[in-house]
Design a protein around this motif. Structure first.
Motif, short mmCIF file in Angstrom:
data_model
loop_
_atom_site.label_atom_id
_atom_site.label_comp_id
_atom_site.label_asym_id
_atom_site.label_seq_id
_atom_site.Cartn_x
_atom_site.Cartn_y
_atom_site.Cartn_z
N ARG B 273 0.84 -1.21 0.00
CA ARG B 273 0.00 0.00 0.00
C ARG B 273 0.87 1.25 0.00
NH1 ARG B 273 -3.00 -2.65 3.72
NH2 ARG B 273 -4.91 -3.52 2.87
N GLU B 274 1.90 1.22 0.86
CA GLU B 274 2.82 2.37 0.91
C GLU B 274 3.49 2.58 -0.43
OE1 GLU B 274 5.54 1.53 4.08
OE2 GLU B 274 3.92 1.52 5.56
N ALA B 275 3.75 1.47 -1.14
CA ALA B 275 4.44 1.59 -2.44
C ALA B 275 3.48 1.96 -3.56
CB ALA B 275 5.12 0.26 -2.77
N GLY B 276 2.20 2.05 -3.24
CA GLY B 276 1.28 2.57 -4.24
C GLY B 276 0.27 1.58 -4.78
N LEU B 277 0.25 0.36 -4.27
CA LEU B 277 -0.76 -0.59 -4.74
C LEU B 277 -2.10 -0.22 -4.08
CD1 LEU B 277 -0.49 -3.12 -6.64
CD2 LEU B 277 -0.82 -4.48 -4.59
N THR B 278 -3.13 -0.15 -4.89
CA THR B 278 -4.41 0.32 -4.37
C THR B 278 -5.14 -0.79 -3.61
OG1 THR B 278 -5.57 -0.35 -6.36
CG2 THR B 278 -4.68 1.90 -6.32
N ASP B 279 -6.08 -0.36 -2.78
CA ASP B 279 -6.91 -1.34 -2.06
C ASP B 279 -7.69 -2.20 -3.04
OD1 ASP B 279 -6.05 -0.60 0.41
OD2 ASP B 279 -7.69 0.80 0.79
N GLU B 280 -8.09 -1.57 -4.16
CA GLU B 280 -8.84 -2.32 -5.17
C GLU B 280 -7.98 -3.45 -5.74
OE1 GLU B 280 -8.69 1.19 -5.32
OE2 GLU B 280 -10.57 1.17 -4.19
N ALA B 281 -6.72 -3.11 -6.02
CA ALA B 281 -5.81 -4.12 -6.58
C ALA B 281 -5.61 -5.27 -5.59
CB ALA B 281 -4.47 -3.49 -6.94
N LEU B 282 -5.45 -4.94 -4.32
CA LEU B 282 -5.28 -5.98 -3.30
C LEU B 282 -6.54 -6.83 -3.19
CD1 LEU B 282 -3.38 -3.93 -0.57
CD2 LEU B 282 -2.50 -5.93 -1.76
N ALA B 283 -7.69 -6.18 -3.26
CA ALA B 283 -8.95 -6.91 -3.16
C ALA B 283 -9.13 -7.83 -4.36
CB ALA B 283 -10.12 -5.92 -3.06
N GLU B 284 -8.66 -7.37 -5.51
CA GLU B 284 -8.76 -8.20 -6.72
C GLU B 284 -7.91 -9.47 -6.59
OE1 GLU B 284 -7.81 -7.53 -11.38
OE2 GLU B 284 -8.53 -5.76 -10.29
N ILE B 285 -6.72 -9.30 -6.04
CA ILE B 285 -5.86 -10.48 -5.80
C ILE B 285 -6.58 -11.45 -4.86
CG2 ILE B 285 -3.73 -11.27 -4.69
CD1 ILE B 285 -2.39 -8.66 -5.65
N ALA B 286 -7.14 -10.91 -3.79
CA ALA B 286 -7.81 -11.76 -2.82
C ALA B 286 -8.98 -12.50 -3.45
CB ALA B 286 -8.27 -10.93 -1.63
N ALA B 287 -9.73 -11.81 -4.30
CA ALA B 287 -10.89 -12.43 -4.94
C ALA B 287 -10.46 -13.53 -5.90
CB ALA B 287 -11.71 -11.37 -5.67
N ASP B 288 -9.39 -13.27 -6.67
CA ASP B 288 -8.83 -14.29 -7.58
C ASP B 288 -8.44 -15.54 -6.82
OD1 ASP B 288 -9.03 -12.74 -9.79
OD2 ASP B 288 -6.86 -12.45 -10.09
N VAL B 289 -7.71 -15.34 -5.73
CA VAL B 289 -7.22 -16.47 -4.94
C VAL B 289 -8.40 -17.26 -4.38
CG1 VAL B 289 -6.11 -16.96 -2.72
CG2 VAL B 289 -4.95 -15.51 -4.40
N GLU B 290 -9.40 -16.55 -3.85
CA GLU B 290 -10.58 -17.23 -3.30
C GLU B 290 -11.26 -18.08 -4.37
OE1 GLU B 290 -11.73 -17.82 -0.45
OE2 GLU B 290 -10.53 -16.43 0.76
N ALA B 291 -11.38 -17.51 -5.56
CA ALA B 291 -12.07 -18.22 -6.65
C ALA B 291 -11.32 -19.51 -7.02
CB ALA B 291 -12.21 -17.31 -7.86
N GLN B 292 -9.99 -19.41 -7.10
CA GLN B 292 -9.19 -20.60 -7.41
C GLN B 292 -9.38 -21.68 -6.35
OE1 GLN B 292 -4.89 -20.28 -8.33
NE2 GLN B 292 -5.24 -18.10 -8.45
#
Lengths: 324, 321
Positions: B273-292
């Protein structure tokens, strides 16, 4: 290849296998510069170099495990454990790793490794340098165990073991290392698990492997002088063992003796006897008798060791008992 | 060399895949869907995610009883992984291995292992094979501090150095050998063993994935250029018990309370987050992982059990004579 000693046949098989397949390499204690404690690997370091002949530190568990890992990484290692007694230190790698990998991983890959090791007495080497522990290994699903009885067999069985996709333990009786015999110019390609009729006969069957084959043949000579024709089966492979061959012989001779230098109790002979009682019961005219070492550690002193090891006289006595 | 944001996000994604997979396994185990034992590596995900980021498919790894993370990070198929742990015929090992024996030889994963330290000699042998094959591949062995007292560790450190083998010894030091603290297990320490054998040794905070990846990457790059062994000791945290069902009443409450602050996934999320990754991007990763994981679980639950008649299959390569 002409007449050669058993030890030379082992050496020749290693040399030829390394020539034919660049993935074959050797690892063991003092097998390189020293040529092996018994000289089975003499000259191979000079011929193939240190990239294929590894003088390992005295670390049997690592030597055996390195063979397992290299075999899982597309190589064909041949490890030497200097005396069979020392496989106690290799057992996790043999029993829990090499033996189980293929089955445990659902048939992915295999472990094409060979472990050569000498067993047997006759050198007054005492309780920790003379044992015959092959029954332990034959008890483990996933391992194969062979035990050659003469120079030609030593050559052919070692080549078959190196070609085999699964882990094979090649047990060499050290008392046979000096034995001379003919090795054919084009040696027979043997199938691991097939026995050989070393001497045909119709009156009784003796099943043996390794050095016990010679003892069984000597006993057969004694019996022949009395008009009894003994068939001697050289098992060659202990795991898998040629049940069909033994049953077929028993169905002709109706009497069975099983001989090995290893301790008799809970041994290879016990398994063979139990199977033949099960599937060959109707063929039996007498008890199945085992001839092996007594239930004691292999002793050091000359008189003790002589009394400990099976000999032709004890096989003759067993044959007379079953034929009586 | 600083990692790009995309690469750091990939490390986060891998850690999350391991974490969520193990949380799902934890639940399936509690529901009685997983036979046998289950050893979870929750809290240790940064180590395999970081190390594997420097590996290729031809490099080999071997693991231990706490091996789910090492396996997933090496890129094995998630469906086959879940099916194996549920003991199904569609598992990577056809349901014959289970949690402690997941392997995928085609991916260079030489197996988790139920015998403490057994992966060490096997990986040393794999490293020897890599050296002979001279293609620049390397071997990695993951082991815990519980393996430090085993004899084969010392045999393998010795041989790896004597023969300059391309092997990375990765110690996940979580401070516990089963139910005993490490200081009761070992009279010395791994850095001293490294020194004694003359093997390059590096210690990192094993819960900071960028640190693990950076150190592993540097060591592995060196090993590929000139074959030699190295030790990477990762200080990490075992959150769950030795096995699922272990109540951990031998650990004091302060230690357990402090684990959350060291959570490698929380730490990585904060720095991303500090490096600039958005909360949306993090949430997208989490959703992808959950789906797999959802798909892998569904497939594994629905998959057939192994046929009892297949007991003799694959004991040997060729049919019995």
């Amino acid at each position: 290849m002409g007449e050669m000693r058993y030890l030379k046949a082992v050496n020749q098989a290693l040399k030829d296998a390394m020539r034919d397949d660049s993935t074959v390499f050797l690892i063991g204690e003092d097998i390189g510069a020293a040529g092996g404690s018994f000289k089975a690997t003499r000259d191979l370091l000079d011929i193939y170099g240190p990239e294929r002949v590894y003088d390992a530190p005295i670390a049997e568990a690592a030597i055996t495990g390195i063979a397992v890992g290299a075999a899982l990484t597309n190589m064909r290692p041949v490890a030497e454990i200097m005396f069979m007694d020392f496989i106690t230190l290799s057992m996790d790698m043999l029993v829990n790793q090499a033996a189980k990998a293929r089955s445990m991983f659902g048939g992915q890959g295999s472990v094409p490794m060979v472990l050569r090791t000498p067993h047997g007495g006759g050198l007054n080497a005492g309780p920790q340098h003379s044992q015959c522990l092959e029954a332990w290994l034959a008890h483990v699903p996933g391992l194969k165990v062979v035990c050659p009885s003469n120079p030609a067999e030593a050559y052919s069985l070692l080549r078959a073991a190196i070609d085999d996709p699964d882990p094979v333990i090649v047990v060499e009786n050290k008392a046979l290392y000096a034995m001379k015999g003919e090795v054919p110019e084009t040696p027979e390609r043997v199938e691991i698990g097939k026995a050989r009729i070393a001497r045909p006969g119709e009156d009784a069957t003796v099943v043996a492997y390794g050095a016990a084959v010679g003892l069984a043949e000597a006993a057969a000579d004694v019996m022949a002088a009395e008009g009894v024709e003994v068939e001697v089966i050289d098992l060659r492979s202990i795991q898998p063992w040629d049940e069909a061959c033994v049953l077929e012989s028993l169905s002709r001779t109706h009497n069975l003796v099983v001989v090995h230098e290893a301790v008799e109790a809970f041994g290879v002979g016990a398994e063979i006897a139990a199977r033949m009682v099960d599937i060959g019961f109707d063929e039996l005219d007498g008890p199945i008798i085992r001839v092996g070492a007594p239930f004691a550690p292999s002793p050091f002193g000359k008189t003790l060791e002589e009394a400990y090891r099976p000999n032709a006289d004890r096989i003759v006595t067993a044959l007379r008992r079953t034929l009586a | 060399m600083a990692m790009k944001l995309k690469e750091r996000a990939d490390l986060y994604r891998m850690m999350l895949l391991i974490r969520r997979s193990e949380e799902r396994l934890q639940k399936l185990f509690a529901d009685g869907m997983i036979p046998g034992f289950l050893h979870l590596s929750i809290g240790q995900e940064a180590v395999p995610a970081g190390v594997s980021s420097a590996l290729t498919e031809d490099d080999t790894v071997s693991s231990n009883h706490r091996g789910h993370g090492h396996t997933l990070a090496k890129g094995v198929d998630l469906n086959g992984f879940f099916a194996e742990i549920l003991g199904k015929a569609t598992g990577l090992c056809k349901g014959r291995g289970g949690s402690m024996h997941v392997a995928d030889l085609a991916k260079g994963m030489l197996g988790a292992n139920g015998i403490v330290a057994a992966g060490l000699p096997i990986t040393t042998g794999s490293a020897l094979a890599h050296k002979m094959q001279a293609k620049g591949n390397i071997a990695v062995v993951y082991f815990g501090d519980g393996a430090l007292a085993e004899g084969v560790l010392h045999e393998c450190l010795n041989i790896a150095k004597l023969w300059s083998l391309p092997i990375l010894f990765v110690c996940e030091n979580n401070g516990w050998s089963e139910f005993s603290p490490t200081e009761r297990q070992l009279a010395t320490s791994l850095d001293k063993l490294g020194k004694a054998f003359g093997i390059t040794y590096k210690e990192v905070d094993g819960n900071i994935v960028d640190e693990v990846a950076g150190a592993a990457g540097k060591l592995i790059t060196g090993m590929r250029k000139a074959a030699s062994p190295a030790i990477l000791e990762c200080r990490t945290t075992r959150v769950r018990g030795h096995f699922e069902g272990d109540r951990q009443d031998y650990r004091d409450s302060d230690e357990l309370a402090g684990l959350d602050a060291r959570d490698p996934i929380r730490l990585a999320g904060e720095t991303l987050r500090e490096a600039g990754l958005t909360d949306e991007a993090l949430a997208e990763i989490a959703a992808d992982v959950e789906a797999q994981i959802e798909a892998a679980t569904e497939a594994a639950v629905a998959a057939p059990l192994p046929e009892a008649g297949d007991i003799l299959a694959d004991v040997y390569t060729r049919a019995e004579v």
